[in-house]
Design a protein around this motif. Structure first.
Motif, PDB file in Angstrom:
ATOM      1  N   VAL A   9      -7.864  25.263  28.534  1.00 43.77           N
ATOM      2  CA  VAL A   9      -6.782  26.241  28.506  1.00 43.77           C
ATOM      3  C   VAL A   9      -7.307  27.557  29.076  1.00 43.77           C
ATOM      4  N   GLY A  10      -6.532  28.159  29.961  1.00 49.29           N
ATOM      5  CA  GLY A  10      -6.929  29.426  30.555  1.00 49.29           C
ATOM      6  C   GLY A  10      -7.662  29.288  31.873  1.00 49.29           C
ATOM      7  N   ALA A  11      -7.873  28.060  32.344  1.00 47.93           N
ATOM      8  CA  ALA A  11      -8.541  27.861  33.632  1.00 47.93           C
ATOM      9  C   ALA A  11      -7.698  28.496  34.739  1.00 47.93           C
ATOM     10  N   GLN A  12      -8.364  29.081  35.709  1.00 45.65           N
ATOM     11  CA  GLN A  12      -7.700  29.781  36.808  1.00 45.65           C
ATOM     12  C   GLN A  12      -8.052  29.097  38.122  1.00 45.65           C
ATOM     13  N   ASP A  13      -7.145  29.130  39.083  1.00 46.66           N
ATOM     14  CA  ASP A  13      -7.513  28.681  40.415  1.00 46.66           C
ATOM     15  C   ASP A  13      -7.929  29.910  41.205  1.00 46.66           C
ATOM     16  N   VAL A  14      -8.828  29.733  42.155  1.00 49.56           N
ATOM     17  CA  VAL A  14      -9.435  30.865  42.841  1.00 49.56           C
ATOM     18  C   VAL A  14      -8.414  31.686  43.634  1.00 49.56           C
ATOM     19  N   LEU A  15      -7.364  31.068  44.146  1.00 54.99           N
ATOM     20  CA  LEU A  15      -6.397  31.802  44.959  1.00 54.99           C
ATOM     21  C   LEU A  15      -5.527  32.750  44.135  1.00 54.99           C
ATOM     22  N   SER A  16      -5.192  32.375  42.912  1.00 56.97           N
ATOM     23  CA  SER A  16      -4.351  33.253  42.096  1.00 56.97           C
ATOM     24  C   SER A  16      -5.152  34.056  41.072  1.00 56.97           C
ATOM     25  N   PHE A  17      -6.427  33.746  40.933  1.00 54.92           N
ATOM     26  CA  PHE A  17      -7.278  34.410  39.957  1.00 54.92           C
ATOM     27  C   PHE A  17      -7.216  35.940  40.062  1.00 54.92           C
ATOM     28  N   ALA A  18      -7.314  36.474  41.276  1.00 51.43           N
ATOM     29  CA  ALA A  18      -7.337  37.930  41.471  1.00 51.43           C
ATOM     30  C   ALA A  18      -6.050  38.587  40.979  1.00 51.43           C
ATOM     31  N   TYR A  19      -4.948  37.853  40.964  1.00 51.47           N
ATOM     32  CA  TYR A  19      -3.672  38.395  40.511  1.00 51.47           C
ATOM     33  C   TYR A  19      -3.440  38.152  39.028  1.00 51.47           C
ATOM     34  N   GLN A  20      -4.065  37.135  38.468  1.00 50.46           N
ATOM     35  CA  GLN A  20      -3.884  36.811  37.056  1.00 50.46           C
ATOM     36  C   GLN A  20      -4.847  37.558  36.147  1.00 50.46           C
ATOM     37  N   VAL A  21      -6.020  37.902  36.647  1.00 50.22           N
ATOM     38  CA  VAL A  21      -7.048  38.517  35.800  1.00 50.22           C
ATOM     39  C   VAL A  21      -6.581  39.858  35.225  1.00 50.22           C
ATOM     40  N   GLY A  22      -5.708  40.560  35.902  1.00 58.33           N
ATOM     41  CA  GLY A  22      -5.191  41.831  35.402  1.00 58.33           C
ATOM     42  C   GLY A  22      -4.355  41.692  34.144  1.00 58.33           C
ATOM     43  N   TYR A  23      -3.868  40.494  33.866  1.00 59.88           N
ATOM     44  CA  TYR A  23      -3.055  40.251  32.677  1.00 59.88           C
ATOM     45  C   TYR A  23      -3.887  39.759  31.497  1.00 59.88           C
ATOM     46  N   LEU A  24      -5.175  39.542  31.726  1.00 56.30           N
ATOM     47  CA  LEU A  24      -6.051  39.084  30.663  1.00 56.30           C
ATOM     48  C   LEU A  24      -6.645  40.264  29.914  1.00 56.30           C
ATOM     49  N   SER A  25      -6.976  40.051  28.681  1.00 53.37           N
ATOM     50  CA  SER A  25      -7.658  41.069  27.891  1.00 53.37           C
ATOM     51  C   SER A  25      -9.159  40.861  28.093  1.00 53.37           C
ATOM     52  N   GLU A  29     -17.696  44.211  27.333  1.00 56.81           N
ATOM     53  CA  GLU A  29     -18.893  43.405  27.595  1.00 56.81           C
ATOM     54  C   GLU A  29     -18.620  42.251  28.562  1.00 56.81           C
ATOM     55  N   GLY A  30     -17.377  42.094  29.004  1.00 57.47           N
ATOM     56  CA  GLY A  30     -17.028  41.057  29.958  1.00 57.47           C
ATOM     57  C   GLY A  30     -16.511  39.807  29.275  1.00 57.47           C
ATOM     58  N   VAL A  31     -16.287  38.787  30.082  1.00 57.04           N
ATOM     59  CA  VAL A  31     -15.718  37.545  29.583  1.00 57.04           C
ATOM     60  C   VAL A  31     -16.110  36.413  30.534  1.00 57.04           C
ATOM     61  N   SER A  32     -16.140  35.196  30.040  1.00 57.51           N
ATOM     62  CA  SER A  32     -16.384  34.027  30.881  1.00 57.51           C
ATOM     63  C   SER A  32     -15.061  33.315  31.118  1.00 57.51           C
ATOM     64  N   LEU A  33     -14.783  32.986  32.385  1.00 52.20           N
ATOM     65  CA  LEU A  33     -13.529  32.326  32.739  1.00 52.20           C
ATOM     66  C   LEU A  33     -13.797  31.071  33.551  1.00 52.20           C
ATOM     67  N   PRO A  34     -13.112  29.977  33.211  1.00 50.50           N
ATOM     68  CA  PRO A  34     -13.222  28.770  34.030  1.00 50.50           C
ATOM     69  C   PRO A  34     -12.353  28.933  35.283  1.00 50.50           C
ATOM     70  N   ILE A  35     -12.950  28.685  36.457  1.00 52.83           N
ATOM     71  CA  ILE A  35     -12.236  28.852  37.723  1.00 52.83           C
ATOM     72  C   ILE A  35     -12.438  27.606  38.579  1.00 52.83           C
ATOM     73  N   VAL A  36     -11.347  27.147  39.177  1.00 46.79           N
ATOM     74  CA  VAL A  36     -11.370  25.988  40.058  1.00 46.79           C
ATOM     75  C   VAL A  36     -11.383  26.475  41.496  1.00 46.79           C
ATOM     76  N   ILE A  37     -12.388  25.999  42.253  1.00 44.90           N
ATOM     77  CA  ILE A  37     -12.499  26.319  43.677  1.00 44.90           C
ATOM     78  C   ILE A  37     -12.589  24.997  44.413  1.00 44.90           C
ATOM     79  N   ALA A  38     -11.540  24.674  45.152  1.00 40.27           N
ATOM     80  CA  ALA A  38     -11.451  23.388  45.861  1.00 40.27           C
ATOM     81  C   ALA A  38     -11.687  22.259  44.868  1.00 40.27           C
ATOM     82  N   ARG A  39     -12.775  21.522  45.003  1.00 35.46           N
ATOM     83  CA  ARG A  39     -13.050  20.405  44.106  1.00 35.46           C
ATOM     84  C   ARG A  39     -14.082  20.753  43.050  1.00 35.46           C
ATOM     85  N   LYS A  40     -14.438  22.034  42.982  1.00 38.73           N
ATOM     86  CA  LYS A  40     -15.456  22.462  42.019  1.00 38.73           C
ATOM     87  C   LYS A  40     -14.805  23.211  40.864  1.00 38.73           C
TER      88      LYS A  40
END
Length: 120
Positions: A9-25, A29-40
């Motif tokens: 839950v909360g995984a982001q795709d790399v293309l929309s990540f830059a637009y979605q991250v602004g809505y996250l809290s 100290e930062g945060v770790s986010l799962p991101i999908v890039i192509a097949r990775k």
């Protein structure tokens, strides 16, 4: 597909990540986010660099600068007064550097489309 890892839950795709991250809290100290890039699929550490005022072709903006460091570093500048839209994105893959900047934003500072009044 059998044996493929499932997305969390909360995984982001790399293309929309830059637009979605602004809505996250994101805590200071930062945060770790799962991101999908192509097949990775990887978990990226997002660090808060801090507040910065930057100039891009679209104008001057008060921004929150975020960074995903690593061999392929990503920097984002999100505009506080424009619904945390990214106004600058910088990607460094170690060989090439790609910089995208906003040239025009068609939102009122309130985040409403042009022509709608801002709240009092």
């Amino acid at each position: 597909h059998e044996g493929a890892p499932s997305l969390v839950v909360g995984a982001q795709d790399v293309l929309s990540f830059a637009y979605q991250v602004g809505y996250l809290s994101i805590p200071e100290e930062g945060v770790s986010l799962p991101i999908v890039i192509a097949r990775k699929y990887r978990v990226y550490r997002i660090e808060v660099v801090g507040e910065e005022k930057i100039e891009v072709p679209a104008g001057s903006f008060r921004t929150l600068h975020l960074r995903a460091p690593g061999a392929k570093a990503l920097d984002l500048w999100l505009a506080y007064d424009y619904s945390m839209l990214p106004v600058k994105i910088r990607f460094d893959d170690g060989q090439y550097i790609l910089v995208q900047t906003a040239t025009k934003i068609q939102l009122n500072p309130s985040g409403k489309p042009p022509g709608q009044p801002s709240p009092p």
